[in-house]
Design a protein around this motif. Sequence first.
Motif, PDB file in Angstrom:
ATOM      1  N   ALA A  27       1.349  14.961   3.743  1.00  0.00           N
ATOM      2  CA  ALA A  27       0.573  15.608   2.688  1.00  0.00           C
ATOM      3  C   ALA A  27       0.443  14.760   1.440  1.00  0.00           C
ATOM      4  O   ALA A  27      -0.546  14.872   0.721  1.00  0.00           O
ATOM      5  CB  ALA A  27       1.194  16.959   2.345  1.00  0.00           C
ATOM      6  N   VAL A  28       1.419  13.926   1.146  1.00  0.00           N
ATOM      7  CA  VAL A  28       1.353  13.145  -0.087  1.00  0.00           C
ATOM      8  C   VAL A  28       0.711  11.781   0.115  1.00  0.00           C
ATOM      9  O   VAL A  28       0.592  11.023  -0.840  1.00  0.00           O
ATOM     10  CB  VAL A  28       2.741  12.982  -0.744  1.00  0.00           C
ATOM     11  N   LYS A  29       0.283  11.479   1.321  1.00  0.00           N
ATOM     12  CA  LYS A  29      -0.439  10.219   1.530  1.00  0.00           C
ATOM     13  C   LYS A  29      -1.749  10.258   0.750  1.00  0.00           C
ATOM     14  O   LYS A  29      -2.361  11.303   0.585  1.00  0.00           O
ATOM     15  CB  LYS A  29      -0.729   9.998   3.017  1.00  0.00           C
ATOM     16  N   GLY A  30      -2.182   9.119   0.313  1.00  0.00           N
ATOM     17  CA  GLY A  30      -3.392   9.031  -0.512  1.00  0.00           C
ATOM     18  C   GLY A  30      -4.633   9.576   0.162  1.00  0.00           C
ATOM     19  O   GLY A  30      -5.440  10.249  -0.465  1.00  0.00           O
ATOM     20  N   ASN A  31      -4.798   9.327   1.451  1.00  0.00           N
ATOM     21  CA  ASN A  31      -6.014   9.759   2.124  1.00  0.00           C
ATOM     22  C   ASN A  31      -6.122  11.278   2.185  1.00  0.00           C
ATOM     23  O   ASN A  31      -7.203  11.829   2.051  1.00  0.00           O
ATOM     24  CB  ASN A  31      -6.056   9.185   3.542  1.00  0.00           C
ATOM     25  N   VAL A  32      -5.023  11.960   2.391  1.00  0.00           N
ATOM     26  CA  VAL A  32      -5.054  13.417   2.460  1.00  0.00           C
ATOM     27  C   VAL A  32      -5.410  13.989   1.099  1.00  0.00           C
ATOM     28  O   VAL A  32      -6.222  14.913   0.987  1.00  0.00           O
ATOM     29  CB  VAL A  32      -3.699  13.968   2.963  1.00  0.00           C
ATOM     30  N   MET A  33      -4.833  13.447   0.054  1.00  0.00           N
ATOM     31  CA  MET A  33      -5.141  13.935  -1.296  1.00  0.00           C
ATOM     32  C   MET A  33      -6.597  13.647  -1.649  1.00  0.00           C
ATOM     33  O   MET A  33      -7.276  14.491  -2.237  1.00  0.00           O
ATOM     34  CB  MET A  33      -4.197  13.304  -2.325  1.00  0.00           C
ATOM     35  N   ASP A  34      -7.083  12.458  -1.291  1.00  0.00           N
ATOM     36  CA  ASP A  34      -8.485  12.128  -1.541  1.00  0.00           C
ATOM     37  C   ASP A  34      -9.410  13.092  -0.808  1.00  0.00           C
ATOM     38  O   ASP A  34     -10.427  13.526  -1.345  1.00  0.00           O
ATOM     39  CB  ASP A  34      -8.788  10.693  -1.111  1.00  0.00           C
ATOM     40  N   LEU A  35      -9.054  13.413   0.434  1.00  0.00           N
ATOM     41  CA  LEU A  35      -9.863  14.345   1.216  1.00  0.00           C
ATOM     42  C   LEU A  35      -9.873  15.720   0.564  1.00  0.00           C
ATOM     43  O   LEU A  35     -10.932  16.355   0.466  1.00  0.00           O
ATOM     44  CB  LEU A  35      -9.329  14.438   2.646  1.00  0.00           C
ATOM     45  N   ALA A  36      -8.728  16.192   0.111  1.00  0.00           N
ATOM     46  CA  ALA A  36      -8.654  17.505  -0.532  1.00  0.00           C
ATOM     47  C   ALA A  36      -9.518  17.543  -1.791  1.00  0.00           C
ATOM     48  O   ALA A  36     -10.265  18.501  -2.016  1.00  0.00           O
ATOM     49  CB  ALA A  36      -7.209  17.837  -0.869  1.00  0.00           C
ATOM     50  N   ILE A  37      -9.432  16.513  -2.587  1.00  0.00           N
ATOM     51  CA  ILE A  37     -10.250  16.446  -3.805  1.00  0.00           C
ATOM     52  C   ILE A  37     -11.729  16.394  -3.440  1.00  0.00           C
ATOM     53  O   ILE A  37     -12.555  17.069  -4.055  1.00  0.00           O
ATOM     54  CB  ILE A  37      -9.842  15.226  -4.661  1.00  0.00           C
ATOM     55  N   VAL A  69     -13.191  17.625  -0.774  1.00  0.00           N
ATOM     56  CA  VAL A  69     -13.635  18.939  -0.289  1.00  0.00           C
ATOM     57  C   VAL A  69     -13.865  19.894  -1.458  1.00  0.00           C
ATOM     58  O   VAL A  69     -14.864  20.615  -1.496  1.00  0.00           O
ATOM     59  CB  VAL A  69     -12.602  19.524   0.705  1.00  0.00           C
ATOM     60  N   ILE A  70     -12.965  19.889  -2.435  1.00  0.00           N
ATOM     61  CA  ILE A  70     -13.109  20.783  -3.590  1.00  0.00           C
ATOM     62  C   ILE A  70     -14.356  20.417  -4.396  1.00  0.00           C
ATOM     63  O   ILE A  70     -15.167  21.280  -4.742  1.00  0.00           O
ATOM     64  CB  ILE A  70     -11.845  20.730  -4.468  1.00  0.00           C
ATOM     65  N   ILE A  71     -14.522  19.139  -4.677  1.00  0.00           N
ATOM     66  CA  ILE A  71     -15.700  18.700  -5.437  1.00  0.00           C
ATOM     67  C   ILE A  71     -16.972  18.933  -4.627  1.00  0.00           C
ATOM     68  O   ILE A  71     -18.002  19.343  -5.164  1.00  0.00           O
ATOM     69  CB  ILE A  71     -15.554  17.231  -5.860  1.00  0.00           C
ATOM     70  N   GLY A  72     -16.887  18.690  -3.321  1.00  0.00           N
ATOM     71  CA  GLY A  72     -18.050  18.926  -2.460  1.00  0.00           C
ATOM     72  C   GLY A  72     -18.475  20.386  -2.456  1.00  0.00           C
ATOM     73  O   GLY A  72     -19.668  20.690  -2.464  1.00  0.00           O
ATOM     74  N   GLY A  73     -17.506  21.297  -2.452  1.00  0.00           N
ATOM     75  CA  GLY A  73     -17.838  22.722  -2.507  1.00  0.00           C
ATOM     76  C   GLY A  73     -18.543  23.091  -3.802  1.00  0.00           C
ATOM     77  O   GLY A  73     -19.538  23.816  -3.797  1.00  0.00           O
ATOM     78  N   ALA A  74     -18.022  22.572  -4.906  1.00  0.00           N
ATOM     79  CA  ALA A  74     -18.654  22.843  -6.203  1.00  0.00           C
ATOM     80  C   ALA A  74     -20.036  22.200  -6.276  1.00  0.00           C
ATOM     81  O   ALA A  74     -20.986  22.804  -6.777  1.00  0.00           O
ATOM     82  CB  ALA A  74     -17.773  22.327  -7.335  1.00  0.00           C
ATOM     83  N   PHE A  75     -20.151  20.993  -5.756  1.00  0.00           N
ATOM     84  CA  PHE A  75     -21.439  20.292  -5.765  1.00  0.00           C
ATOM     85  C   PHE A  75     -22.442  21.020  -4.880  1.00  0.00           C
ATOM     86  O   PHE A  75     -23.630  21.108  -5.206  1.00  0.00           O
ATOM     87  CB  PHE A  75     -21.238  18.847  -5.293  1.00  0.00           C
ATOM     88  N   GLY A  76     -21.959  21.577  -3.769  1.00  0.00           N
ATOM     89  CA  GLY A  76     -22.830  22.345  -2.881  1.00  0.00           C
ATOM     90  C   GLY A  76     -23.413  23.559  -3.581  1.00  0.00           C
ATOM     91  O   GLY A  76     -24.581  23.907  -3.376  1.00  0.00           O
ATOM     92  N   LYS A  77     -22.623  24.212  -4.426  1.00  0.00           N
ATOM     93  CA  LYS A  77     -23.130  25.368  -5.178  1.00  0.00           C
ATOM     94  C   LYS A  77     -24.215  24.949  -6.162  1.00  0.00           C
ATOM     95  O   LYS A  77     -25.196  25.661  -6.356  1.00  0.00           O
ATOM     96  CB  LYS A  77     -21.986  26.060  -5.906  1.00  0.00           C
ATOM     97  N   ILE A  78     -24.022  23.775  -6.770  1.00  0.00           N
ATOM     98  CA  ILE A  78     -25.043  23.264  -7.698  1.00  0.00           C
ATOM     99  C   ILE A  78     -26.336  22.992  -6.950  1.00  0.00           C
ATOM    100  O   ILE A  78     -27.422  23.365  -7.396  1.00  0.00           O
ATOM    101  CB  ILE A  78     -24.535  21.999  -8.426  1.00  0.00           C
ATOM    102  N   VAL A  79     -26.225  22.345  -5.786  1.00  0.00           N
ATOM    103  CA  VAL A  79     -27.419  22.042  -4.998  1.00  0.00           C
ATOM    104  C   VAL A  79     -28.071  23.336  -4.514  1.00  0.00           C
ATOM    105  O   VAL A  79     -29.308  23.448  -4.513  1.00  0.00           O
ATOM    106  CB  VAL A  79     -27.073  21.105  -3.821  1.00  0.00           C
TER     107      VAL A  79
END
Length: 139
Positions: free
Chosen positions: A11-21, A23-33
């Motif tokens: 869970a603390v590996k960089g790739n997992v954290m990058d993916l989580a961030i 997904v969160i930003i993508g969800g917010a960006f999807g609402k904007i689109v």
Amino acid sequence: MSIASEFKEFAVKGNVMDLAIGVIIGGAFGKIVDSVVNDLIMPLIGAMIGKLDFSNLFVVLGQNPNNLTVLAELKKAGVPVFAYGSFITVAVNFLILAFIIFMMVKQINRLKKAEPAPAPLPTPEDVVLLREIRDSLKK
């Protein structure tokens, strides 16, 4: 290694954290689109085509007992409908989102510095001597 410690390491590996961030930003960006498509683009397209409302384009597939004419009311009444207008809106939404992501990736790739070519390895001394011998024999 216990399951808990393995999960913590994962869970603390960089790739997992990058993916989580992402997904969160993508969800917010999807609402904007979604808002851009539903509130700005589709009304303009509808106005150009002739006051057409894409969200209310559908074909009734079953019995319409109350002669309802609004998609939301038909769905609420349980009448089966083929809502192709909603699909058109989602397809336009996807195309805009895909184009924006393409442009972002293109820009990021442009901003990345080109990696310099690796320096050539020095020629071994025996190869240099053999070339000198060859060149002297040619003369």
